[in-house]
Scaffold this active site. Structure first.
Site, PDB file in Angstrom:
ATOM      1  N   THR A  69       0.858  -1.178   0.000  1.00  0.00           N
ATOM      2  CA  THR A  69       0.000   0.000   0.000  1.00  0.00           C
ATOM      3  C   THR A  69       0.906   1.244   0.000  1.00  0.00           C
ATOM      4  OG1 THR A  69      -0.199  -0.093   2.394  1.00  0.00           O
ATOM      5  CG2 THR A  69      -1.948  -1.157   1.110  1.00  0.00           C
TER       6      THR A  69
ATOM      7  N   THR B  91       1.405   4.369   1.537  1.00  0.00           N
ATOM      8  CA  THR B  91       2.103   4.936   2.689  1.00  0.00           C
ATOM      9  C   THR B  91       3.018   3.905   3.340  1.00  0.00           C
ATOM     10  OG1 THR B  91       0.256   6.445   3.036  1.00  0.00           O
ATOM     11  CG2 THR B  91       1.785   6.185   4.869  1.00  0.00           C
ATOM     12  N   CYS B  92       2.585   2.669   3.364  1.00  0.00           N
ATOM     13  CA  CYS B  92       3.404   1.604   3.961  1.00  0.00           C
ATOM     14  C   CYS B  92       4.715   1.438   3.191  1.00  0.00           C
ATOM     15  CB  CYS B  92       2.634   0.290   3.969  1.00  0.00           C
ATOM     16  SG  CYS B  92       1.075   0.355   4.865  1.00  0.00           S
ATOM     17  N   SER B  93       4.621   1.484   1.868  1.00  0.00           N
ATOM     18  CA  SER B  93       5.789   1.256   1.008  1.00  0.00           C
ATOM     19  C   SER B  93       6.683   2.478   0.869  1.00  0.00           C
ATOM     20  CB  SER B  93       5.337   0.810  -0.381  1.00  0.00           C
ATOM     21  OG  SER B  93       4.702  -0.443  -0.309  1.00  0.00           O
TER      22      SER B  93
END
Length: 162
Positions: free
Chosen positions: A46, A48-50
């Site tokens: 996703t 923001t996670c990445s």
């Protein structure tokens, strides 16, 4: 009930990809006897996670170790195959950050940090958080109000708190 500073983490199991395939790993083995950073993300790959969350711990890993952190682990409600591929894609695996799958979301639910966002296809996922755990007890805990934000739970924020 949501986990809080001073609480002992509940028992939990994850699935982690090893050299011989998926293997069950107990939380106690992840935590070991030192100071561990455990951070949770809504989903592998996703945005923001990445682009923000995982990279923040890659950037701060050495400085966190200088503050006594002995291991860093990322947990997500995903399968272990996705977590392995995502760890390789982000550089987390090369940085020796453990990528732990909580496929059923049982551990995240036990922490009280689960949420769902049906409009974007996220069901029973992890809130974005970061914590420091020593001897099984939470000493620092930062939980984001929104899954698309990575400020409180970033590696830099946790580093500043240590």
């Amino acid at each position: 009930m949501t986990i809080s500073i001073g609480d002992t983490l509940p028992a939990g199991e994850f699935i982690e990809m090893g050299t011989e395939g998926p293997a069950t790993v107990a939380l106690s083995d992840v935590l070991g006897s030192g100071k561990t950073v455990l951070f949770g993300v809504p989903g592998a790959y996703t945005p923001t996670c990445s682009s923000a969350h995982v990279p923040s711990f890659i950037r701060t890993k050495k400085a966190l170790e200088d503050k006594g952190v002995t291991s860093i682990a990322c947990v997500s409600v995903n399968d272990p195959f996705v977590m392995k591929a995502w760890g390789e894609a982000t550089g987390a695996s090369a940085a020796d950050i453990r990528m732990l799958a909580d496929p059923s979301g049982a551990f995240i639910a036990a922490l009280g940090l689960d949420f769902s966002a049906p409009p974007v296809g996220l069901l029973s996922r992890s809130q974005r958080f970061a914590m420091v755990v020593e001897n099984g007890k939470v000493t620092h805990l930062n939980v984001e109000d929104s899954p698309g934000v990575c400020e409180l739970s970033a590696g830099e924020t946790l580093l500043d708190q240590l």
